[in-house]
Scaffold this motif. Structure first.
Motif, PDB file in Angstrom:
ATOM      1  N   MET A   1       0.826  -1.187   0.000  1.00 25.08           N
ATOM      2  CA  MET A   1       0.000   0.000   0.000  1.00 25.08           C
ATOM      3  C   MET A   1       0.876   1.258   0.000  1.00 25.08           C
ATOM      4  O   MET A   1       0.619   2.180  -0.763  1.00 25.08           O
ATOM      5  CB  MET A   1      -0.932   0.007   1.213  1.00 25.08           C
ATOM      6  CG  MET A   1      -1.756   1.285   1.266  1.00 25.08           C
ATOM      7  SD  MET A   1      -2.357   1.848   2.870  1.00 25.08           S
ATOM      8  CE  MET A   1      -0.952   2.007   3.844  1.00 25.08           C
ATOM      9  N   ILE A   2       1.888   1.258   0.851  1.00 20.64           N
ATOM     10  CA  ILE A   2       2.750   2.439   0.947  1.00 20.64           C
ATOM     11  C   ILE A   2       3.482   2.682  -0.356  1.00 20.64           C
ATOM     12  O   ILE A   2       3.532   3.814  -0.851  1.00 20.64           O
ATOM     13  CB  ILE A   2       3.749   2.284   2.118  1.00 20.64           C
ATOM     14  CG1 ILE A   2       2.993   2.267   3.441  1.00 20.64           C
ATOM     15  CG2 ILE A   2       4.782   3.387   2.100  1.00 20.64           C
ATOM     16  CD1 ILE A   2       3.846   1.924   4.633  1.00 20.64           C
ATOM     17  N   GLN A   3       4.036   1.628  -0.948  1.00 22.57           N
ATOM     18  CA  GLN A   3       4.752   1.780  -2.213  1.00 22.57           C
ATOM     19  C   GLN A   3       3.826   2.297  -3.303  1.00 22.57           C
ATOM     20  O   GLN A   3       4.227   3.153  -4.101  1.00 22.57           O
ATOM     21  CB  GLN A   3       5.381   0.454  -2.624  1.00 22.57           C
ATOM     22  CG  GLN A   3       6.553   0.061  -1.752  1.00 22.57           C
ATOM     23  CD  GLN A   3       7.123  -1.293  -2.135  1.00 22.57           C
ATOM     24  OE1 GLN A   3       6.512  -2.066  -2.861  1.00 22.57           O
ATOM     25  NE2 GLN A   3       8.295  -1.595  -1.611  1.00 22.57           N
ATOM     26  N   ASN A   4       2.606   1.806  -3.359  1.00 24.32           N
ATOM     27  CA  ASN A   4       1.650   2.281  -4.366  1.00 24.32           C
ATOM     28  C   ASN A   4       1.324   3.745  -4.163  1.00 24.32           C
ATOM     29  O   ASN A   4       1.240   4.509  -5.131  1.00 24.32           O
ATOM     30  CB  ASN A   4       0.362   1.445  -4.324  1.00 24.32           C
ATOM     31  CG  ASN A   4       0.561   0.058  -4.874  1.00 24.32           C
ATOM     32  OD1 ASN A   4       1.479  -0.193  -5.642  1.00 24.32           O
ATOM     33  ND2 ASN A   4      -0.297  -0.858  -4.462  1.00 24.32           N
ATOM     34  N   MET A   5       1.138   4.154  -2.919  1.00 22.65           N
ATOM     35  CA  MET A   5       0.827   5.564  -2.642  1.00 22.65           C
ATOM     36  C   MET A   5       1.984   6.463  -3.059  1.00 22.65           C
ATOM     37  O   MET A   5       1.772   7.523  -3.643  1.00 22.65           O
ATOM     38  CB  MET A   5       0.489   5.752  -1.172  1.00 22.65           C
ATOM     39  CG  MET A   5      -0.816   5.075  -0.766  1.00 22.65           C
ATOM     40  SD  MET A   5      -1.318   5.491   0.895  1.00 22.65           S
ATOM     41  CE  MET A   5      -2.018   7.114   0.600  1.00 22.65           C
ATOM     42  N   GLU A   8       2.161   6.804  -6.779  1.00 19.19           N
ATOM     43  CA  GLU A   8       1.081   7.661  -7.265  1.00 19.19           C
ATOM     44  C   GLU A   8       1.234   9.111  -6.815  1.00 19.19           C
ATOM     45  O   GLU A   8       0.418   9.955  -7.152  1.00 19.19           O
ATOM     46  CB  GLU A   8      -0.265   7.111  -6.783  1.00 19.19           C
ATOM     47  CG  GLU A   8      -0.603   5.746  -7.379  1.00 19.19           C
ATOM     48  CD  GLU A   8      -1.835   5.123  -6.735  1.00 19.19           C
ATOM     49  OE1 GLU A   8      -2.508   5.790  -5.929  1.00 19.19           O
ATOM     50  OE2 GLU A   8      -2.114   3.945  -7.050  1.00 19.19           O
ATOM     51  N   VAL A  12       1.381   9.249   2.395  1.00 18.37           N
ATOM     52  CA  VAL A  12       1.025   8.112   3.253  1.00 18.37           C
ATOM     53  C   VAL A  12       0.345   8.671   4.502  1.00 18.37           C
ATOM     54  O   VAL A  12       0.825   9.638   5.086  1.00 18.37           O
ATOM     55  CB  VAL A  12       2.283   7.301   3.630  1.00 18.37           C
ATOM     56  CG1 VAL A  12       1.942   6.163   4.583  1.00 18.37           C
ATOM     57  CG2 VAL A  12       2.966   6.767   2.383  1.00 18.37           C
ATOM     58  N   VAL A  16      -0.207   5.591   9.612  1.00 16.38           N
ATOM     59  CA  VAL A  16       0.639   4.515   9.091  1.00 16.38           C
ATOM     60  C   VAL A  16       2.103   4.846   9.338  1.00 16.38           C
ATOM     61  O   VAL A  16       2.877   4.004   9.813  1.00 16.38           O
ATOM     62  CB  VAL A  16       0.375   4.285   7.585  1.00 16.38           C
ATOM     63  CG1 VAL A  16       1.362   3.290   6.998  1.00 16.38           C
ATOM     64  CG2 VAL A  16      -1.055   3.826   7.368  1.00 16.38           C
TER      65      VAL A  16
END
Length: 69
Positions: A1-5, A8, A12, A16
């Motif tokens: 999730m963090i890498q995707n955010m 994009e 974050v 988190v």
């Protein structure tokens, strides 16, 4: 999730980030990190381990060398 955010360009969520920092400090923190963490979060640790040795000895052990190498 963090890498995707991050990919994009999104931020974050603070919750988190804080939980990740909390976990990292609890698992790998030193005295300075512990003191700062305790002050900011108002969480008192159950115990603290502190290892003090010369930098050369730490490097030797990290590299897996025997004494005298």
């Amino acid at each position: 999730m963090i890498q995707n955010m991050i990919k994009e360009g999104k931020v974050v969520p603070s919750e988190v980030t804080i939980k990740l920092l909390q976990k990292a400090i609890q698992e790998n923190g030193n005295e300075e990190n512990r003191a700062a963490f305790e002050k900011v979060t108002e969480i008192e640790p159950k115990f603290v381990l502190f290892f003090d040795c010369p930098e050369e000895e730490m490097e030797r052990r990290l590299l897996g060398q025997k004494p005298g190498e």
